[in-house]
Design a protein around this motif. Structure first.
Motif, PDB file in Angstrom:
ATOM      1  N   PHE A 142     -30.057 -30.678 -18.682  1.00 31.23           N
ATOM      2  CA  PHE A 142     -31.428 -30.983 -19.100  1.00 31.23           C
ATOM      3  C   PHE A 142     -31.669 -30.439 -20.514  1.00 31.23           C
ATOM      4  O   PHE A 142     -32.243 -31.107 -21.372  1.00 31.23           O
ATOM      5  CB  PHE A 142     -32.441 -30.350 -18.143  1.00 31.23           C
ATOM      6  CG  PHE A 142     -32.968 -31.308 -17.107  1.00 31.23           C
ATOM      7  CD1 PHE A 142     -33.719 -32.414 -17.502  1.00 31.23           C
ATOM      8  CD2 PHE A 142     -32.742 -31.119 -15.757  1.00 31.23           C
ATOM      9  CE1 PHE A 142     -34.224 -33.305 -16.553  1.00 31.23           C
ATOM     10  CE2 PHE A 142     -33.231 -32.003 -14.812  1.00 31.23           C
ATOM     11  CZ  PHE A 142     -33.970 -33.098 -15.202  1.00 31.23           C
ATOM     12  N   GLU A 173     -29.475 -29.673 -22.899  1.00 27.91           N
ATOM     13  CA  GLU A 173     -28.700 -30.398 -23.923  1.00 27.91           C
ATOM     14  C   GLU A 173     -29.272 -31.793 -24.169  1.00 27.91           C
ATOM     15  O   GLU A 173     -29.348 -32.262 -25.298  1.00 27.91           O
ATOM     16  CB  GLU A 173     -27.238 -30.516 -23.486  1.00 27.91           C
ATOM     17  CG  GLU A 173     -26.500 -29.198 -23.587  1.00 27.91           C
ATOM     18  CD  GLU A 173     -25.038 -29.356 -23.199  1.00 27.91           C
ATOM     19  OE1 GLU A 173     -24.533 -30.494 -23.249  1.00 27.91           O
ATOM     20  OE2 GLU A 173     -24.422 -28.338 -22.839  1.00 27.91           O
ATOM     21  N   THR A 174     -29.684 -32.436 -23.087  1.00 26.08           N
ATOM     22  CA  THR A 174     -30.199 -33.803 -23.227  1.00 26.08           C
ATOM     23  C   THR A 174     -31.548 -33.805 -23.928  1.00 26.08           C
ATOM     24  O   THR A 174     -31.781 -34.557 -24.875  1.00 26.08           O
ATOM     25  CB  THR A 174     -30.336 -34.447 -21.831  1.00 26.08           C
ATOM     26  OG1 THR A 174     -29.094 -34.344 -21.167  1.00 26.08           O
ATOM     27  CG2 THR A 174     -30.734 -35.904 -21.950  1.00 26.08           C
ATOM     28  N   GLY A 175     -32.437 -32.950 -23.470  1.00 23.02           N
ATOM     29  CA  GLY A 175     -33.782 -32.922 -24.069  1.00 23.02           C
ATOM     30  C   GLY A 175     -33.746 -32.570 -25.532  1.00 23.02           C
ATOM     31  O   GLY A 175     -34.431 -33.193 -26.351  1.00 23.02           O
ATOM     32  N   ALA A 200     -31.628 -33.096 -27.690  1.00 22.22           N
ATOM     33  CA  ALA A 200     -30.984 -34.069 -28.579  1.00 22.22           C
ATOM     34  C   ALA A 200     -31.973 -35.117 -29.105  1.00 22.22           C
ATOM     35  O   ALA A 200     -31.626 -35.912 -29.962  1.00 22.22           O
ATOM     36  CB  ALA A 200     -29.854 -34.769 -27.832  1.00 22.22           C
ATOM     37  N   ARG A 250     -39.735 -34.377 -26.210  1.00 22.25           N
ATOM     38  CA  ARG A 250     -38.474 -34.201 -25.463  1.00 22.25           C
ATOM     39  C   ARG A 250     -38.723 -34.302 -23.954  1.00 22.25           C
ATOM     40  O   ARG A 250     -37.948 -34.910 -23.223  1.00 22.25           O
ATOM     41  CB  ARG A 250     -37.835 -32.865 -25.834  1.00 22.25           C
ATOM     42  CG  ARG A 250     -37.357 -32.870 -27.275  1.00 22.25           C
ATOM     43  CD  ARG A 250     -36.703 -31.579 -27.706  1.00 22.25           C
ATOM     44  NE  ARG A 250     -36.412 -31.664 -29.126  1.00 22.25           N
ATOM     45  CZ  ARG A 250     -37.084 -31.034 -30.078  1.00 22.25           C
ATOM     46  NH1 ARG A 250     -38.061 -30.210 -29.764  1.00 22.25           N
ATOM     47  NH2 ARG A 250     -36.783 -31.201 -31.344  1.00 22.25           N
ATOM     48  N   LEU A 299     -37.235 -37.249 -21.301  1.00 27.25           N
ATOM     49  CA  LEU A 299     -36.585 -37.008 -20.008  1.00 27.25           C
ATOM     50  C   LEU A 299     -37.337 -37.730 -18.893  1.00 27.25           C
ATOM     51  O   LEU A 299     -36.736 -38.329 -18.004  1.00 27.25           O
ATOM     52  CB  LEU A 299     -36.528 -35.504 -19.723  1.00 27.25           C
ATOM     53  CG  LEU A 299     -35.601 -34.701 -20.641  1.00 27.25           C
ATOM     54  CD1 LEU A 299     -35.788 -33.205 -20.431  1.00 27.25           C
ATOM     55  CD2 LEU A 299     -34.143 -35.091 -20.404  1.00 27.25           C
ATOM     56  N   PRO A 342     -29.814 -40.461 -27.343  1.00 26.61           N
ATOM     57  CA  PRO A 342     -30.091 -39.650 -28.511  1.00 26.61           C
ATOM     58  C   PRO A 342     -28.950 -39.640 -29.521  1.00 26.61           C
ATOM     59  O   PRO A 342     -29.174 -39.544 -30.692  1.00 26.61           O
ATOM     60  CB  PRO A 342     -30.325 -38.257 -27.934  1.00 26.61           C
ATOM     61  CG  PRO A 342     -29.735 -38.281 -26.565  1.00 26.61           C
ATOM     62  CD  PRO A 342     -29.761 -39.688 -26.109  1.00 26.61           C
ATOM     63  N   ARG A 382     -25.403 -36.894 -21.572  1.00 27.89           N
ATOM     64  CA  ARG A 382     -26.852 -37.107 -21.611  1.00 27.89           C
ATOM     65  C   ARG A 382     -27.221 -38.471 -21.041  1.00 27.89           C
ATOM     66  O   ARG A 382     -28.181 -38.605 -20.296  1.00 27.89           O
ATOM     67  CB  ARG A 382     -27.344 -36.990 -23.050  1.00 27.89           C
ATOM     68  CG  ARG A 382     -27.192 -35.590 -23.568  1.00 27.89           C
ATOM     69  CD  ARG A 382     -27.204 -35.556 -25.067  1.00 27.89           C
ATOM     70  NE  ARG A 382     -26.650 -34.298 -25.536  1.00 27.89           N
ATOM     71  CZ  ARG A 382     -26.071 -34.128 -26.693  1.00 27.89           C
ATOM     72  NH1 ARG A 382     -25.960 -35.132 -27.527  1.00 27.89           N
ATOM     73  NH2 ARG A 382     -25.604 -32.957 -27.043  1.00 27.89           N
ATOM     74  N   LEU A 396     -27.182 -38.454 -17.301  1.00 25.95           N
ATOM     75  CA  LEU A 396     -28.376 -37.842 -16.718  1.00 25.95           C
ATOM     76  C   LEU A 396     -29.578 -38.778 -16.870  1.00 25.95           C
ATOM     77  O   LEU A 396     -30.334 -39.000 -15.921  1.00 25.95           O
ATOM     78  CB  LEU A 396     -28.674 -36.500 -17.398  1.00 25.95           C
ATOM     79  CG  LEU A 396     -29.970 -35.843 -16.910  1.00 25.95           C
ATOM     80  CD1 LEU A 396     -29.827 -35.361 -15.478  1.00 25.95           C
ATOM     81  CD2 LEU A 396     -30.391 -34.695 -17.807  1.00 25.95           C
ATOM     82  N   TRP A 436     -36.303 -28.445 -16.657  1.00 31.59           N
ATOM     83  CA  TRP A 436     -36.390 -28.508 -18.127  1.00 31.59           C
ATOM     84  C   TRP A 436     -37.470 -27.567 -18.620  1.00 31.59           C
ATOM     85  O   TRP A 436     -37.257 -26.755 -19.504  1.00 31.59           O
ATOM     86  CB  TRP A 436     -36.661 -29.944 -18.572  1.00 31.59           C
ATOM     87  CG  TRP A 436     -37.259 -30.106 -19.946  1.00 31.59           C
ATOM     88  CD1 TRP A 436     -38.545 -30.452 -20.247  1.00 31.59           C
ATOM     89  CD2 TRP A 436     -36.609 -29.915 -21.216  1.00 31.59           C
ATOM     90  NE1 TRP A 436     -38.742 -30.498 -21.607  1.00 31.59           N
ATOM     91  CE2 TRP A 436     -37.562 -30.180 -22.225  1.00 31.59           C
ATOM     92  CE3 TRP A 436     -35.326 -29.558 -21.601  1.00 31.59           C
ATOM     93  CZ2 TRP A 436     -37.275 -30.091 -23.592  1.00 31.59           C
ATOM     94  CZ3 TRP A 436     -35.036 -29.475 -22.963  1.00 31.59           C
ATOM     95  CH2 TRP A 436     -35.999 -29.740 -23.932  1.00 31.59           C
TER      96      TRP A 436
END
Lengths: 392, 180
Positions: A17, A19-21, A23, B28, B32, B106, B113, B116, B136
């Motif tokens: 989460f 790392e993804t967020g 980015a 962000r 998600l 991204p 990513r 997910l 998160w």
């Protein structure tokens, strides 16, 4: 049987989460300003609701007094039913009105709309821009609704454009009610895959509706997202002819809102040196542009007007102040960043009444031009006179 | 004492400062929540900031001088509730597809990513909201319950189920990708 989850999985999830967020990178300024625009709209709606409620209370109270008066004297005036409020078109903005009229099954991916020009200056039109998807890829649709104060007798810009592209098709039809409907397929003459369709309507009472559909979803990048525009000409025509646009308030004559602050009534031509001849020009309530020539070189003049917000006032905080309280920033004949020969002179004024007017004169010369690197045809003093004269 | 104009300017400045500090995180989180749909995420963030702006611009004289003690927390709640409301509205017109659509990720080499995001996109909006809040935002069960306006027990149950669904969607991919 559901998959088992445990502490290990949850720890991994936290990491993924994060790392993804992290980015994703937002456009802070655009989002903040977009939020402010929506916030202002929301406040206006709430204010209208509050005012309406207050008005309703007043009517109830007034009605009570009238009844009381009649009971006492028997001569109370008959009161008709309270007039219903104005149609709620302002509450349901142009974006919503357009979205509701799109073909069934269309998904709106992104939308924006405004009746404000640069710097939150109200302009005499409303615009909606939607990125929509019919299941075959996203595409953009734009709608602009405006009115001509003189009515619709002069087609003006509502006519087929002259084009050298053999791929372009345009028809202009005068309808039985006197309105003019122009429909065009736009395609560049080369192998550029960009395609767009546009339909313009001018009604006898001066309503102008312009609808565009394109085969890209983002007007900035214009990356092609599908082979053809997202709406057909028939669909655009049906949308343009929808009577709802007559109810959209667009100008001072329609909604009582005078674009303010705005330019004064002095034409730009009267404020320019006589040695310069205008080749082309245009503008809105918030900007003026013109291309001028002295016979040997050209200069592009752009004047923008906005209402100063806090950021603008900070920008001018250290600027010199003129005797009338105007703050002034200037740049003289600097090289335009990234260009190979263009130069610009800029005058930026902040008036005591909060109006900011920025006038720029650009020598548009390229590297191979004989005038490359020369200063623009207008000086700082001439631009200052122009800027000050336009907002008188 | 400030004039009305000065007060409005001051409130605008406060809003801009708040937006400058919080837009990144809100965006962000929204990315998600939307399974990586940056367009929808921008829409959500602007909706949230718009509501914050409206609150900020409230005049004490006419609307009462209610102050929000924790604007960041308030905005967080607005974002998640707006997301669930928006998805509820959209679900009436959208039809699920058999295959996952390609979403703009991204970065180009972001297999982890994208995996997910694609899995998140297949969960229900409420499942997504619970997982994003818990893993998160690192928000407690009680705070999650407050934001989503439900009981703590409901949050625990929903978290457990959402985790199981996500695990089922990801299989062993998550561990494999994390180990890379």
């Amino acid at each position: 049987m559901p998959a088992q989850t445990g502490p290990g999985f949850e720890e991994e999830l936290v990491q993924v989460f994060r790392e993804t967020g992290e980015a994703f990178h937002p456009d802070h300024e655009r989002l903040a300003l977009g939020g402010a625009v929506r916030g202002r709209r929301l406040r206006r709606r709430r204010l209208a609701g509050t005012t309406g409620a207050a008005l309703a209370c007043t009517l109830v109270l007034t009605g009570g007094l009238v009844v009381l008066d009649r009971s006492q004297s028997g001569s109370g005036r008959t009161v008709g039913p309270a007039a219903s409020g104005p149609a709620a078109r302002e509450d349901r903005d142009l974006v919503t009105l357009l979205a509701e009229r799109l073909p069934a099954g269309t998904v709106v991916r992104r939308s924006e709309g405004t009746s404000y020009g640069p710097g939150s200056v109200p302009v005499a039109y409303q615009r909606a821009e939607l990125s929509i998807d019919d299941g075959h890829g996203a595409g953009q649709v734009q709608l602009t609704v405006s009115r001509r104060s003189g009515g619709g007798s002069d087609p003006g810009k509502i006519r087929c454009p002259q084009s050298d592209s053999p791929k372009e098709i345009c028809t202009s039809v005068t309808r039985p009610d006197g309105s003019i409907l122009v429909s065009a397929e736009i395609a560049p003459p080369d192998n550029d895959p960009l395609r767009s369709r546009t339909v313009s309507l001018l009604t006898p009472d001066g309503l102008v509706v312009v609808l565009d559909a394109a085969n890209f979803a983002d007007s900035q990048k214009q990356d092609i997202t599908r082979p053809e525009p997202v709406l057909t000409l028939d669909q655009l025509q049906a949308l343009a002819l929808d009577p709802i646009w007559h109810e959209v308030p667009t100008s001072a004559t329609q909604d009582g809102v005078t674009p303010s602050p705005g330019f004064g009534s002095t034409p730009m031509d009267q404020l320019l040196p006589s040695r310069l001849t205008r080749q082309s020009g245009g503008g809105t309530a918030a900007d003026r542009t013109a291309t001028l020539t002295d016979g040997t070189a050209t200069v592009v003049v752009a004047v923008q007007l906005q209402r100063a917000d806090d950021e603008v006032r900070k920008h001018f905080a250290a600027a010199p102040t003129l005797p009338d309280g105007t703050r002034m920033l200037t740049v003289e004949a600097r090289a335009v960043p990234g260009s190979q020969g263009a130069t610009e002179t800029v005058v930026d004024l902040l008036r005591p009444d909060g109006r900011r007017v920025r006038a720029a004169a650009t020598n548009p010369a390229g590297a191979d031009s004989a005038t490359a690197g020369r200063e623009p045809l207008l000086t700082v003093d001439q631009l200052t006179s122009l800027a000050a004269g336009l907002i008188k | 004492m400030k004039t009305a104009g000065e007060a409005a300017l001051s409130r605008d400045a406060e809003y801009l400062e708040f937006a400058a500090n919080r837009t990144g995180h809100l965006f962000r989180s929204a990315c998600l929540l939307t399974g990586g749909d940056t367009h929808l995420a921008e829409d959500l963030v602007q909706e949230t900031l718009g509501r914050m702006y409206a609150v900020w611009r409230r005049s004490g004289r006419f609307f009462g001088s209610r102050r929000i003690d924790n604007p960041a927390g308030y905005a967080q709640g607005v974002l998640y509730r707006a997301f669930i409301t928006q998805r509820r509205r959209r679900s009436a017109s959208e039809r699920p597809t058999g295959e996952l659509p390609d979403r703009p990720g991204p970065e180009a080499d972001s297999t982890l990513r994208l995996t997910l995001l694609q899995a998140l996109a297949r969960l229900s909006p409420r499942d997504r909201a619970v997982l994003v809040l818990r893993y998160w935002e690192d928000v407690s069960v009680e705070e999650t319950a407050g934001i989503l306006r439900c009981s703590s027990g409901a949050v625990r149950t929903q978290t457990s189920r959402a985790l199981a669904r996500l695990r089922a969607l990801l299989g062993d991919e998550l561990a494999d990708l994390v180990d890379r």
